[in-house]
Design a protein around this motif. Structure first.
Motif, PDB file in Angstrom:
ATOM      1  N   ASP A   1      -0.444  -0.614 -13.696  1.00 17.48           N
ATOM      2  CA  ASP A   1      -1.368  -1.098 -12.658  1.00 17.48           C
ATOM      3  C   ASP A   1      -0.699  -1.999 -11.629  1.00 17.48           C
ATOM      4  O   ASP A   1      -1.373  -2.558 -10.770  1.00 17.48           O
TER       5      ASP A   1
ATOM      6  N   ARG B   1      -4.036  -4.162  -3.782  1.00 19.17           N
ATOM      7  CA  ARG B   1      -5.354  -4.789  -3.650  1.00 19.17           C
ATOM      8  C   ARG B   1      -5.220  -6.257  -3.246  1.00 19.17           C
ATOM      9  O   ARG B   1      -5.934  -6.738  -2.358  1.00 19.17           O
TER      10      ARG B   1
ATOM     11  N   LYS C   1       0.836  -1.201   0.000  1.00 18.75           N
ATOM     12  CA  LYS C   1       0.000   0.000   0.000  1.00 18.75           C
ATOM     13  C   LYS C   1       0.871   1.252   0.000  1.00 18.75           C
ATOM     14  O   LYS C   1       0.630   2.206  -0.763  1.00 18.75           O
TER      15      LYS C   1
ATOM     16  N   ALA D   1      -3.920  -6.667   0.353  1.00 13.64           N
ATOM     17  CA  ALA D   1      -4.969  -6.258   1.296  1.00 13.64           C
ATOM     18  C   ALA D   1      -5.991  -7.383   1.458  1.00 13.64           C
ATOM     19  O   ALA D   1      -6.480  -7.633   2.568  1.00 13.64           O
ATOM     20  N   ALA D   2      -6.310  -8.055   0.363  1.00 11.78           N
ATOM     21  CA  ALA D   2      -7.235  -9.193   0.438  1.00 11.78           C
ATOM     22  C   ALA D   2      -6.642 -10.321   1.267  1.00 11.78           C
ATOM     23  O   ALA D   2      -7.352 -10.998   2.027  1.00 11.78           O
TER      24      ALA D   2
ATOM     25  N   THR E   1      -1.206  -0.820  -7.928  1.00 15.19           N
ATOM     26  CA  THR E   1      -2.619  -0.949  -7.552  1.00 15.19           C
ATOM     27  C   THR E   1      -2.985  -2.412  -7.351  1.00 15.19           C
ATOM     28  O   THR E   1      -3.666  -2.776  -6.378  1.00 15.19           O
ATOM     29  N   ASN E   2      -2.543  -3.245  -8.280  1.00 16.88           N
ATOM     30  CA  ASN E   2      -2.859  -4.676  -8.197  1.00 16.88           C
ATOM     31  C   ASN E   2      -2.249  -5.320  -6.956  1.00 16.88           C
ATOM     32  O   ASN E   2      -2.914  -6.097  -6.259  1.00 16.88           O
TER      33      ASN E   2
ATOM     34  N   THR F   1      -7.607 -12.265  -6.953  1.00 20.17           N
ATOM     35  CA  THR F   1      -7.873 -10.831  -6.751  1.00 20.17           C
ATOM     36  C   THR F   1      -6.908  -9.904  -7.477  1.00 20.17           C
ATOM     37  O   THR F   1      -7.208  -8.719  -7.620  1.00 20.17           O
ATOM     38  N   VAL F   2      -5.767 -10.393  -7.916  1.00 25.70           N
ATOM     39  CA  VAL F   2      -4.773  -9.523  -8.560  1.00 25.70           C
ATOM     40  C   VAL F   2      -4.859  -9.695 -10.072  1.00 25.70           C
ATOM     41  O   VAL F   2      -4.764 -10.803 -10.592  1.00 25.70           O
TER      42      VAL F   2
END
Length: 207
Positions: A36, A43, A19, A46-47, A39-40, A73-74
């Motif tokens: 990306d 994310r 992050k 974090a999941a 960002t990927n 999720t990525v």
């Protein structure tokens, strides 16, 4: 020596690290990729962090769940690659409550072999493997020299950083960056950068 609690601390720290560095990774990726990666990774990790309050039989079970979560999720190439890394890491650690330096070395090597099989990258292709290959070598050397988990991971992280920096002059031969040809030279590989962050996080928490 590391335990399940240490692995939980690592994955929590990793989410914070990704992050914190998301903008930096995305900036690197905007030069030679899809813009990306940061960002990927933020994310996805974090999941993974959201899973950490659940109970697990051992570190292997947690790493397996983390791997599956990253795959789902990525986006982009990094999800399957990092997901495979954690899934494969789980194998050598199955049933181990206490993870010795050699155990973790075997797990890291299994994870990186998974990355290689999925990504088909070799050293010099300007990918995350250019950080992983020297990191594994440094880790194994440190273990052979009597270093514990923390010392071995610090050596691996330092070697990964050198490998990351070594990607700057390379021309990409794999992935989206390879479409740029010679124009991919002069930029750090974002996957090598996130690999270095992952190992630095491990050195902080598993040691």
């Amino acid at each position: 020596m590391a335990t399940l609690d240490d692995v939980v601390a690592w994955l929590r720290d990793l989410a914070g690290t990704m992050k914190e560095h998301a903008a930096e990774l995305t900036e690197l990726d905007s030069a030679i990729g899809d813009a990306d990666h940061g960002t990927n990774m933020a994310r996805g990790t974090a999941a993974v962090a959201a899973l950490l309050d659940e109970s697990y039989d051992d570190a292997a079970a947690l790493l397996k769940k983390a791997g599956m979560t990253l795959v789902s999720t990525v986006g982009g190439a990094s999800g399957p690659l990092y997901g495979t890394f954690f899934l494969r890491m789980a194998g050598p650690l199955a049933g181990k409550e206490q993870i010795e330096a050699a155990d973790l070395g075997a797990a890291l090597r299994a994870g990186v072999e998974g990355i290689q099989q999925r990504g088909k990258a070799e050293a010099g292709d300007k990918t995350m493997y250019d950080a992983w290959a020297p990191a594994l070598e440094a880790y194994d050397e440190a273990v052979s020299g009597g270093q514990d988990v923390g010392g071995s991971l610090r050596a691996a992280a330092e070697a990964a950083a050198e490998g990351r920096d070594g990607t700057e002059p390379l021309v990409a031969r794999k992935g989206r960056a390879s479409y740029l040809g010679d124009r991919s030279a002069g930029h750090l590989d974002p996957g090598a950068a996130s690999t270095t962050l992952l190992l630095e996080s491990a050195a902080r928490t598993l040691g």
